[in-house]
Design a protein around this motif. Structure first.
Motif, PDB file in Angstrom:
ATOM      1  N   UNK A 100       0.816  -1.213   0.000  1.00  0.00           N
ATOM      2  CA  UNK A 100       0.000   0.000   0.000  1.00  0.00           C
ATOM      3  C   UNK A 100       0.839   1.247   0.000  1.00  0.00           C
ATOM      4  N   UNK A 101       1.922   1.266   0.776  1.00  0.00           N
ATOM      5  CA  UNK A 101       2.778   2.460   0.855  1.00  0.00           C
ATOM      6  C   UNK A 101       3.514   2.704  -0.458  1.00  0.00           C
ATOM      7  N   UNK A 102       3.848   1.618  -1.182  1.00  0.00           N
ATOM      8  CA  UNK A 102       4.569   1.774  -2.450  1.00  0.00           C
ATOM      9  C   UNK A 102       3.644   2.023  -3.633  1.00  0.00           C
ATOM     10  N   UNK A 103       2.366   1.761  -3.461  1.00  0.00           N
ATOM     11  CA  UNK A 103       1.427   1.827  -4.588  1.00  0.00           C
ATOM     12  C   UNK A 103       1.147   3.269  -5.016  1.00  0.00           C
ATOM     13  N   UNK A 104       0.847   3.420  -6.302  1.00  0.00           N
ATOM     14  CA  UNK A 104       0.441   4.729  -6.828  1.00  0.00           C
ATOM     15  C   UNK A 104      -1.045   4.973  -6.646  1.00  0.00           C
ATOM     16  N   UNK A 105      -1.759   3.932  -6.235  1.00  0.00           N
ATOM     17  CA  UNK A 105      -3.205   4.051  -6.041  1.00  0.00           C
ATOM     18  C   UNK A 105      -3.454   4.683  -4.666  1.00  0.00           C
ATOM     19  N   UNK A 106      -4.069   5.877  -4.623  1.00  0.00           N
ATOM     20  CA  UNK A 106      -4.303   6.531  -3.317  1.00  0.00           C
ATOM     21  C   UNK A 106      -5.173   5.697  -2.383  1.00  0.00           C
ATOM     22  N   UNK A 107      -6.005   4.815  -2.941  1.00  0.00           N
ATOM     23  CA  UNK A 107      -6.834   3.968  -2.089  1.00  0.00           C
ATOM     24  C   UNK A 107      -5.984   3.031  -1.233  1.00  0.00           C
ATOM     25  N   UNK A 108      -4.836   2.581  -1.806  1.00  0.00           N
ATOM     26  CA  UNK A 108      -3.983   1.629  -1.101  1.00  0.00           C
ATOM     27  C   UNK A 108      -3.174   2.284   0.011  1.00  0.00           C
ATOM     28  N   UNK A 109      -3.120   3.623   0.018  1.00  0.00           N
ATOM     29  CA  UNK A 109      -2.356   4.305   1.065  1.00  0.00           C
ATOM     30  C   UNK A 109      -3.187   4.531   2.314  1.00  0.00           C
ATOM     31  N   UNK A 110      -4.452   4.221   2.206  1.00  0.00           N
ATOM     32  CA  UNK A 110      -5.319   4.320   3.379  1.00  0.00           C
ATOM     33  C   UNK A 110      -5.090   3.098   4.260  1.00  0.00           C
ATOM     34  N   UNK A 111      -4.972   3.279   5.581  1.00  0.00           N
ATOM     35  CA  UNK A 111      -4.703   2.134   6.469  1.00  0.00           C
ATOM     36  C   UNK A 111      -5.755   1.036   6.385  1.00  0.00           C
ATOM     37  N   UNK A 112      -6.957   1.386   5.972  1.00  0.00           N
ATOM     38  CA  UNK A 112      -8.026   0.395   5.968  1.00  0.00           C
ATOM     39  C   UNK A 112      -8.322  -0.211   4.612  1.00  0.00           C
ATOM     40  N   UNK A 113      -7.333  -0.186   3.697  1.00  0.00           N
ATOM     41  CA  UNK A 113      -7.620  -0.708   2.350  1.00  0.00           C
ATOM     42  C   UNK A 113      -7.769  -2.232   2.353  1.00  0.00           C
ATOM     43  N   UNK A 114      -7.303  -2.905   3.393  1.00  0.00           N
ATOM     44  CA  UNK A 114      -7.606  -4.323   3.586  1.00  0.00           C
ATOM     45  C   UNK A 114      -8.049  -4.512   5.028  1.00  0.00           C
ATOM     46  N   UNK A 115      -8.890  -5.517   5.248  1.00  0.00           N
ATOM     47  CA  UNK A 115      -9.495  -5.713   6.570  1.00  0.00           C
ATOM     48  C   UNK A 115      -8.929  -6.950   7.259  1.00  0.00           C
ATOM     49  N   UNK A 116      -9.261  -7.052   8.520  1.00  0.00           N
ATOM     50  CA  UNK A 116      -8.889  -8.255   9.289  1.00  0.00           C
ATOM     51  C   UNK A 116      -9.509  -9.498   8.669  1.00  0.00           C
ATOM     52  N   UNK A 117     -10.754  -9.356   8.182  1.00  0.00           N
ATOM     53  CA  UNK A 117     -11.431 -10.494   7.556  1.00  0.00           C
ATOM     54  C   UNK A 117     -10.718 -10.909   6.268  1.00  0.00           C
ATOM     55  N   UNK A 118     -10.189  -9.926   5.517  1.00  0.00           N
ATOM     56  CA  UNK A 118      -9.443 -10.249   4.298  1.00  0.00           C
ATOM     57  C   UNK A 118      -8.215 -11.096   4.635  1.00  0.00           C
ATOM     58  N   UNK A 119      -7.503 -10.684   5.663  1.00  0.00           N
ATOM     59  CA  UNK A 119      -6.300 -11.422   6.068  1.00  0.00           C
ATOM     60  C   UNK A 119      -6.661 -12.837   6.501  1.00  0.00           C
TER      61      UNK A 119
END
Length: 762
Positions: free
Chosen positions: A300-319
């Motif tokens: 997420x930090x390396x991505x150019x997609x601003x959505x991926x820079x948000x801390x919540x772009x993946x959830x606990x359920x996803x993991x």
């Protein structure tokens, strides 16, 4: 003083010693140029070459790609700093404990369990600690490191490079024996590794405290040929483990035949090696969870997609979804992270694909392509090896393996007929060996080349064993044709094979089913297993009749011609019926449910018909069927009444209506209005009729086989009771007396009610 000889006149020679050949001189000094005078030749021998030529020959036979820091293996897999902590600690402690009597460590584990990552981590640790003698990483896809040819030269090169004295000894050996690289592994390892170390140690020039003693070999299973893998283990045992040598050897491999047979009881390495079964001893689930959380954050930090820079772009359920799918194997998690790391795409979008992806033909998205390639290679290699054995030449490896796989992982479920055997009721591997007539221990042979994907373990449900699959994703691969491609075996083929085998067993093995059922009347666990096997055989036969009628038609004809229904009638129902009745061994042990007597399925059948007909209409190509009113409430009630509380009728109707090349609208009309008559092409209840015919034929043969019944006509007698029960023809006592009077009219065909009425009037 003697006078000089006559002068010789003429042109000077074109070169010094121009015609000389095949000679050697030491220190040559010329004191005059022109016509040579006062030439002195030093006859002292040339100084030794120090094995330089031999060392160069050795280098020509090494595999640079096999080194732990090779450019060809750039960015190799290795453990993250906070993962696999316990197993790394165990490995490093063993390597550093030079006093331990076991100087060989073998770590085996499932494909994708993280063996190579651990080996790379240990190699870097040993290199940093100045104890790494050599590391060799086999690679199945690299021709320079997938055979035994370069193994010993590469090990010797690394040992000599770190020790000048050892380098000289190794070089001299390679120089003196020009054929050394054509000899056996044992001879090479003795000459190029063991003897040089012994000579150096005997001369007092080997400092054991600083000697780099750790030898690491990764991916033994990726060396071509099981015999060559076994040769490597034999050479290590005979050479490197000698007590006068300082080596500690660490081998990592999938649990394939060579290393598995060497480590098992009675194997040559069983007492010599310290064995770590990675997949069984260590649960990698917490490490996989940490790895995924950290990797996704970094993505997420390396991505150019601003959505991926948000801390919540993946959830606990996803993991947790990904952790569950990984089944404790790192390769799944690594494959997911690699797929999401594509820099020209967004990790947010790719995560959604992974979480929701279902295989289908023609898909361009293939997140598990690398994983599928691994499974494909292992499975196809096992197939070739199994079918190459002369006694297996007529067997279908993939079909047989799928029998054991489906049996142990999910059972055989038929959503259409709502019939199933769950895994808790399925036969053990040993019982399948017997049912399939493959011989004792056949399941061990079938899975012997798949031990990196599956293992055999004791079944908690029976006294036998069952198949355990390391990877959930491997089962997904087997179940999806778009992933397994030409290795795919559908459930229908498996059921067809089991049904055919059940028919053959009943005919070719007289008393087989009867013996099993009679033996089941003992209260031992073993005999309960036999009863389950008997019941499972009948189940597979019923499923075959229900779903694979066309495929088993030839076997069914032979079965009927040879009296199979009669043999079956004497065995199958009697076993469970007699066991559950008062006095039977299961009467007090079992909780007996009789669905037909205790539960009214009418409401469920009604719901089943409503839902299924709606779904059929939506899938149909006939526009009439897409109209909500293509069937009425009255149609449903007529079908419900005809079902008489039995699901088999409703399921037969649905199966008949589901023919994709016909319209469910037209077929529903046939069912509702159908009356049997000769010459009809429409037969909506053909499978139901076959079932009834089989049961009735079996009962007829069984009844008339009793010596006191030989003069009686079973069909005639049964029809009398049947008509009485359905048409109030007579009382039971009157019917029985009547039947005894007209026994002479026996027949093997259908007994019409008009015939009984005629006899009554007489």
């Amino acid at each position: 003083m003697p006078s000089p000889g006559p002068m010789v006149h003429g042109p000077p020679p074109s070169s010094f010693l121009g015609n000389a050949h095949n000679f050697q001189m030491g220190d040559l000094r010329c004191t005059s140029i022109g016509i040579a005078q006062n030439v002195t030749v030093d006859a002292r021998p040339a100084p030794p070459s120090l094995g330089i030529n031999g060392w160069e020959r050795l280098l020509a036979h090494t595999a640079p790609n096999a080194l732990h820091d090779s450019m060809a293996r750039y960015d190799p897999p290795k453990c993250d700093e906070d993962t696999r902590v316990l197993v790394i600690k165990e490995l490093t402690n063993w390597i550093e404990d030079r006093e331990s009597p076991q100087r060989l460590l073998c770590m085996t584990g499932a494909a994708g369990a993280g063996k190579s990552a651990l080996q790379q981590t240990i190699a870097e640790y040993c290199s940093g600690s100045n104890i790494l003698g050599s590391a060799y990483f086999f690679g199945a896809g690299d021709s320079t490191r997938n055979t035994t040819h370069s193994l010993v030269p590469t090990i010797a090169y690394q040992l000599g490079r770190a020790n000048p004295g050892l380098k000289e000894c190794i070089g001299l050996t390679a120089e003196e024996d020009e054929l050394i690289f054509s000899k056996s592994l044992y001879s090479q390892m003795t000459a190029l590794v063991c003897n040089p170390v012994r000579r150096l140690r005997a001369s007092g020039k080997l400092d054991l405290a600083s000697f780099r003693y750790a030898i690491l070999i990764d991916g033994l299973d990726e060396c071509q040929g099981e015999d060559h893998q076994a040769e490597i283990l034999k050479a290590i045992e005979k050479c490197l483990l000698d007590e006068d040598l300082p080596f500690r050897v660490f081998i990592a491999s999938r649990p394939e035949w060579a290393i598995r047979s060497a480590l098992e009881p009675g194997g040559e390495l069983n007492e010599l090696a310290y064995h770590i079964p990675l997949s069984d001893r260590y649960d990698a689930t917490p490490d996989i969870r940490r790895y995924l959380q950290r990797s996704l954050r970094e993505l997420g930090l390396r991505s150019r997609d601003p959505r991926a820079r948000s801390p919540g772009w993946f959830t606990h359920e996803d993991i947790e979804h990904l952790v569950f799918a990984a089944s404790g194997q790192f390769i799944y998690a690594a494959t997911v992270v690699r797929y999401m790391s594509e820099r020209l795409s967004s990790p947010v979008d790719r995560l959604k694909i992974v979480l929701t992806w279902a295989p289908a033909d023609g898909q361009s998205v293939k997140p598990f392509e690398k994983l599928d390639r691994l499974y494909y290679n292992i499975l196809s290699t096992a197939k070739i090896a199994y079918e190459a054995v002369d006694t297996h030449s007529k067997r279908d490896f993939l079909l047989l393996f799928r029998v054991y796989h489906i049996n142990s992982t999910r059972g055989f479920i038929d959503h259409t007929s709502m019939a199933m055997i769950k895994t808790s009721n399925m036969p053990s591997n040993e019982q399948l060996d017997d049912l399939l007539q493959l011989g004792t221990g056949a399941h061990e042979i079938i899975t012997s080349d798949l031990r990196s994907l599956v293992t055999i373990q004791r079944s908690p449900k029976s006294s036998g064993t069952e198949l355990h699959v390391y990877h959930k994703s491997f089962s997904d691969f087997l179940d999806a044709q778009s992933r397994s491609k030409d290795l795919f075996v559908p459930d229908s083929r498996v059921l067809t094979h089991l049904a055919k085998q059940s028919l053959r067993n009943i005919i070719r093995r007289p008393g087989w089913e009867l013996t099993l059922c009679k033996e089941s009347h003992s209260k031992t666990k073993r005999n309960f297993g036999l009863q389950r096997r008997c019941w499972s055989s009948i189940y597979f036969l019923q499923r075959g009749l229900w779903e694979c009628l066309v495929e088993i038609n030839d076997e069914l004809v032979d079965f009927t011609r040879l009296g199979g229904w009669g043999m079956l009638g004497n065995r199958s129902e009697w076993a469970i019926h007699s066991a559950l009745e008062p006095g039977g061994e299961l009467n007090e042990l079992a909780y007996h449910i009789q669905p037909s007597d205790q539960y009214d399925a009418t409401a469920d059948i009604r719901r089943y018909l409503w839902r299924t007909l709606r779904e059929l209409g939506l899938r149909s190509r006939d526009p009439r069927a897409r109209f909500p009113g293509w069937f009425s409430k009255e149609d449903i009630e007529k079908l419900v009444e005809a079902a008489s509380g039995q699901f088999i009728y409703a399921a037969t109707v649905i199966r008949y209506l589901s023919e994709p090349r016909s319209s469910p609208v037209d077929r529903l009309k046939i069912v509702l209005n159908w009356t049997p008559r000769d010459g009809q092409s429409a037969r909506p209840f053909e499978q139901l009729d076959l079932l009834y015919h089989g049961i009735l034929s079996a009962a007829k043969i069984a009844y008339e086989a009793v010596d006191t019944h030989r003069e009686r006509d079973f069909l005639l007698l049964f029809r009398a009771y049947h008509i009485n029960a359905t048409s109030s023809f007579r009382t039971y006592r009157e019917i029985y007396s009547f039947c005894l009077e007209i026994e002479q009219l026996r027949t093997f065909s259908q007994v019409p009610s008009s015939r009984l009425a005629q006899e009554e009037s007489i």
